[in-house]
Scaffold this motif. Sequence first.
Motif, mmCIF file in Angstrom:
data_model
loop_
_atom_site.group_PDB
_atom_site.id
_atom_site.type_symbol
_atom_site.label_atom_id
_atom_site.label_comp_id
_atom_site.label_asym_id
_atom_site.label_seq_id
_atom_site.Cartn_x
_atom_site.Cartn_y
_atom_site.Cartn_z
ATOM 1 N N GLU A 1 0.908 -1.815 -0.102
ATOM 2 C CA GLU A 1 0.339 -0.013 0.278
ATOM 3 C C GLU A 1 1.142 1.007 -0.200
ATOM 4 O O GLU A 1 1.364 1.597 1.403
ATOM 5 C CB GLU A 1 -0.886 -0.147 1.473
ATOM 6 N N ASP B 1 -7.724 0.904 -1.260
ATOM 7 C CA ASP B 1 -8.691 1.580 0.585
ATOM 8 C C ASP B 1 -8.862 3.463 0.172
ATOM 9 O O ASP B 1 -8.985 3.871 -0.960
ATOM 10 C CB ASP B 1 -7.609 1.906 1.075
ATOM 11 N N ASP C 1 -11.841 2.737 3.908
ATOM 12 C CA ASP C 1 -10.012 2.960 4.915
ATOM 13 C C ASP C 1 -10.202 4.487 5.589
ATOM 14 O O ASP C 1 -10.142 5.489 5.063
ATOM 15 C CB ASP C 1 -8.819 2.896 4.499
HETATM 16 CO CO CO Z 1 -5.336 2.138 4.433
#
Ligand code: CO
Length: 436
Positions: free
Chosen positions: A231, A295, A338
């Motif tokens: 990520e 996300d 997220d």
């Molecule tokens: Co994240």
Amino acid sequence: MAYFPEVSKIAYEGPTSKNPLAFRHYNPEEVVEGKKLKDLLRFTVCYWHTFRGTGVDPFGSATLVRPWDDGSNSVENAVKRVDVAFEFIEKLGCPFYAFHDRDVAPEAETLSQTNKNLDAVVKALKAAQERTGIKLLWGTANMFSHPRFMHGAATTCNADVFAFAAAQVKKALEVTKELGGENYVFWGGREGYHNLFNTDMKRELDHLAKFMHMAVDYAKKIGFTGQFLFEPKPKEPTKHQYDFDAAACLNFCRANGLLDHIKLNIETNHATLAGHTMMHELEYARIQGALGSIDANTGDLLLGWDTDQFPTDIYLTTQCMLVILEQGGIAPGGVNFDAKVRRESFDPIDLFHAHIGAMDAFARGTKIAAAIRKDGVLKDFVKKRYRSFDTGVGAEIESGKATFESLEKYVLGKETLNPNESGRQEMLENIINQYL
Ligand code: CO
Ligand code: XUL
């Protein structure tokens, strides 16, 4: 016992509904580009913000009212939270959730006790998954909150801390496998630096690569077949995070022989912190076959830090879905929220409003993107824009036949170059607006 007694299962009521606790656009059974929305979007509730968020910010303490939470670090409290979480996710109609190891179970004095705590909560999670049919999109390890990780985890200068992090990820992989997790995420919490005067960047990057290889090897050994996701985020908490953006992550993976094992989990607020749009990051990952999951959140450009807000901007979700539909969906990844409610939105019901709005924004963005794609308005324009590379000298360039000499000869033999054409940016922006 119901923790959200005033809420029943959130239903799809259609675009004219005025009910704030209903979907106007997210009809999970509706088919877009051959897939049901629930299978295309794979919405995911994140455990950390939604069930562990307190409203703390750098200037103030907790504000969020969470009547079920006794504020303790006990396993009992953690197991109770599982009930709360699954009631919430089930009522919302979200098919997936995602967590860090330390979100779900408390850390103890020793690793062995911590692992026991985790096992106890995993048992409850597994039972809740079986009871509700809700699945784990991804698991991960929190290697940034505890003070031992002050210098990083895989990129720490302290070999014992590296070893601890390895043991922690080993366990997190086992637990993710146990719960049928479809992916495992690496976000480099403190993998980065604040100052190069005290940093051996080469060594740190080498260690990070070794760490990720160990994870890939161990996953293979235990038969965890989920997708690994890296990520990107450029800064926060360190001033330079090694997983800066999609390009940096892919270069790191390519340089270290990890490309075949890892895809990217692209986050909106991280993209903008890196000075990119979300669409740029998604498209950059997609064209390299590395777009694994997203996300889904949004930042506030006026604040400038990682505010992790719920995405409500249809323009943004349309852009995301243009890229996701182009690659035929996001599975085995998903759309993970997220995101956290603002500290002023302190009631439990605000969690519903936040997720309903974000799910609707993505459903609507999906339908808009599909309509744009159906009419071919962007695709046809872009194809035509590059048509000079379809034949003649352009085709020679693309096929690798052309050389500097052949191109010089071509240009010298021509009186005039073919004229440029307008990029029509404003016209295309106007066309997109017709679909919103
Ligand atoms: Co994240
Ligand atoms: C931090 C962040 C993380 C990762 C998982 O900015 O996005 O929550 O998604 O560790």
